[in-house]
Design an enzyme around this catalytic site. Structure first.
Site, PDB file in Angstrom:
ATOM      1  N   SER A  99       7.133  -2.771  -1.382  1.00  0.00           N
ATOM      2  CA  SER A  99       8.512  -3.260  -1.285  1.00  0.00           C
ATOM      3  C   SER A  99       8.827  -4.298  -2.362  1.00  0.00           C
ATOM      4  O   SER A  99       9.941  -4.333  -2.891  1.00  0.00           O
ATOM      5  CB  SER A  99       8.763  -3.838   0.106  1.00  0.00           C
ATOM      6  OG  SER A  99       7.830  -4.858   0.405  1.00  0.00           O
ATOM      7  N   ASP A 111       2.877  -5.747 -10.153  1.00  0.00           N
ATOM      8  CA  ASP A 111       2.630  -5.104  -8.857  1.00  0.00           C
ATOM      9  C   ASP A 111       2.653  -6.162  -7.755  1.00  0.00           C
ATOM     10  O   ASP A 111       2.536  -7.365  -8.029  1.00  0.00           O
ATOM     11  CB  ASP A 111       1.255  -4.401  -8.891  1.00  0.00           C
ATOM     12  CG  ASP A 111       1.134  -3.288  -7.856  1.00  0.00           C
ATOM     13  OD1 ASP A 111       1.975  -3.211  -6.940  1.00  0.00           O
ATOM     14  OD2 ASP A 111       0.176  -2.497  -7.967  1.00  0.00           O
ATOM     15  N   GLY A 112       2.779  -5.726  -6.539  1.00  0.00           N
ATOM     16  CA  GLY A 112       2.673  -6.619  -5.391  1.00  0.00           C
ATOM     17  C   GLY A 112       1.221  -6.758  -4.960  1.00  0.00           C
ATOM     18  O   GLY A 112       0.308  -6.248  -5.616  1.00  0.00           O
ATOM     19  N   ASP A 171      -1.316  -7.607  -1.117  1.00  0.00           N
ATOM     20  CA  ASP A 171      -1.347  -7.923   0.315  1.00  0.00           C
ATOM     21  C   ASP A 171      -1.899  -9.313   0.564  1.00  0.00           C
ATOM     22  O   ASP A 171      -1.510  -9.980   1.534  1.00  0.00           O
ATOM     23  CB  ASP A 171      -2.171  -6.858   1.045  1.00  0.00           C
ATOM     24  CG  ASP A 171      -1.538  -5.487   0.899  1.00  0.00           C
ATOM     25  OD1 ASP A 171      -0.378  -5.337   1.320  1.00  0.00           O
ATOM     26  OD2 ASP A 171      -2.162  -4.596   0.314  1.00  0.00           O
ATOM     27  N   GLU A 174      -3.171   2.133  -8.597  1.00  0.00           N
ATOM     28  CA  GLU A 174      -2.836   0.740  -8.944  1.00  0.00           C
ATOM     29  C   GLU A 174      -3.978   0.067  -9.696  1.00  0.00           C
ATOM     30  O   GLU A 174      -3.768  -0.658 -10.664  1.00  0.00           O
ATOM     31  CB  GLU A 174      -2.524  -0.051  -7.669  1.00  0.00           C
ATOM     32  CG  GLU A 174      -1.192   0.338  -7.032  1.00  0.00           C
ATOM     33  CD  GLU A 174      -0.947  -0.314  -5.681  1.00  0.00           C
ATOM     34  OE1 GLU A 174       0.214  -0.406  -5.288  1.00  0.00           O
ATOM     35  OE2 GLU A 174      -1.922  -0.724  -5.012  1.00  0.00           O
TER      36      GLU A 174
HETATM   37  C1  5RP Z   1       0.436  -0.780  -2.215  1.00  0.00           C
HETATM   38  C2  5RP Z   1       0.116  -2.215  -2.433  1.00  0.00           C
HETATM   39  C3  5RP Z   1       1.247  -3.182  -2.338  1.00  0.00           C
HETATM   40  O1  5RP Z   1       1.349  -3.855  -3.542  1.00  0.00           O
HETATM   41  C4  5RP Z   1       0.972  -4.164  -1.241  1.00  0.00           C
HETATM   42  O2  5RP Z   1       0.763  -3.422  -0.054  1.00  0.00           O
HETATM   43  C5  5RP Z   1       2.125  -5.137  -1.066  1.00  0.00           C
HETATM   44  O3  5RP Z   1       3.230  -4.472  -0.567  1.00  0.00           O
HETATM   45  P1  5RP Z   1       4.597  -5.211  -0.267  1.00  0.00           P
HETATM   46  O4  5RP Z   1       5.130  -5.680  -1.583  1.00  0.00           O
HETATM   47  O5  5RP Z   1       5.460  -4.139   0.365  1.00  0.00           O
HETATM   48  O6  5RP Z   1       4.304  -6.343   0.674  1.00  0.00           O
HETATM   49  O7  5RP Z   1      -0.988  -2.594  -2.687  1.00  0.00           O
HETATM   50  O8  5RP Z   1      -0.730   0.004  -2.237  1.00  0.00           O
END
Ligand code: 5RP
Length: 262
Positions: free
Chosen positions: A35, A89-90, A92, A111
């Site tokens: 997201s 990239d994002g 967790d 990724e």
């Molecule tokens: C996808 C990821 C995302 O970058 C991670 O899950 C973060 O997601 P979000 O920005 O929706 O919190 O690793 O594989």
């Protein structure tokens, strides 16, 4: 639409908005998944359409590829690009060394390949992603479907000798079927609570037959851009140790805020 955005979504948006300041004409850019990364792709698309920014994007998932094309970014494969200037990239979770857990969205393999093939990796995140120790977020491990139950049992055995607090492993599901990654693999989520030695764990996991990759991104990320719900943004660079603070005005834009489904 913006009136309905939660403080977390605003935080994700301002981090994404700041991250596109790093992008210049001619760059080959890795486009993350999730997201927060979706906000970044939208912001980049706006720069391409309205300011004539010339970039090529390498997406890290089919859903990011679709969004990138939709917003006007030229999409190429990693093999066409060969090497990237930057990936955004994002994550967790991230710790003080900018080590990460990724893969909540199931795209960790592409990724990690894309981020590793980049001069610089920038992570965009809200404050909730910052942790003292990695591991509260379940660690995703991508495994091939053949013999996945055996691989899962071997992973559970491996965890007995690892510096972790929890040892549960669960197959990620999509309804009543296993979740399948873009590469046709399964994901086993490890509920570890706290990872004491991430490098050791990552190496041990990746040595197991049946394991394709794990969601620990160690010594890959250079910069974290942290967004806050009130518009503040903090940019931390692990290479020069700098921390820059500023603020982004939250301006409504129909193009950016419509139909985000990620
Ligand atoms: C996808 C990821 C995302 O970058 C991670 O899950 C973060 O997601 P979000 O920005 O929706 O919190 O690793 O594989």
């Amino acid at each position: 639409m913006t009136g309905e955005l939660s403080p977390i979504d605003k935080a994700k948006y301002v981090a994404a908005k700041r991250s596109v300041d790093f992008i210049e004409d001619g760059m080959r850019v890795g486009l993350g998944t999730g997201s927060t990364a979706a906000w970044m792709v939208r912001c980049l698309g706006e720069l391409v359409r309205e300011d004539g920014l010339k970039i090529k994007g390498v997406p890290t998932s089919t859903r990011t590829a679709e969004l990138a094309r939709e917003v006007g970014i030229e999409v190429i494969s990693l093999d066409e690009a060969k090497w990237l200037d930057v990936t955004i990239d994002g994550a967790d979770e991230f710790d003080a060394n900018l080590n990460l857990i990724k893969g909540g969205g199931g795209a960790l393999l592409q990724e990690k390949i894309v981020a590793t093939a980049s001069d610089q990796m920038i992570v965009i995140a809200d404050i909730g992603k910052e942790v003292e120790h990695l591991g509260a977020f379940p660690l995703p491990v991508e495994v091939i479907p053949f013999g996945w139950q055996t691989t899962k049992s071997l992973i559970e055995e491996l965890l007995i000798n690892m510096d972790v607090l929890g040892r549960d492993a669960t197959l990620r599901m999509n309804g009543d079927r296993p979740f399948v990654t873009d590469e046709g693999n399964y994901i086993v989520d490890l509920h570890l609570a706290r990872i004491g030695q991430p490098h050791r764990l990552s190496m041990a996991l990746n040595q197991m037959p049946g394991v394709v990759e794990n969601g620990l991104f160690l010594d890959i990320c250079d910069v974290v851009i942290l967004g806050f719900g009130d518009g503040r943004v903090e940019t931390r660079d692990i290479n020069d140790g700098s921390i820059a603070k500023d603020r982004i005005d939250f301006v409504e834009s129909e193009n950016l805020f419509a139909d985000l489904d990620d």
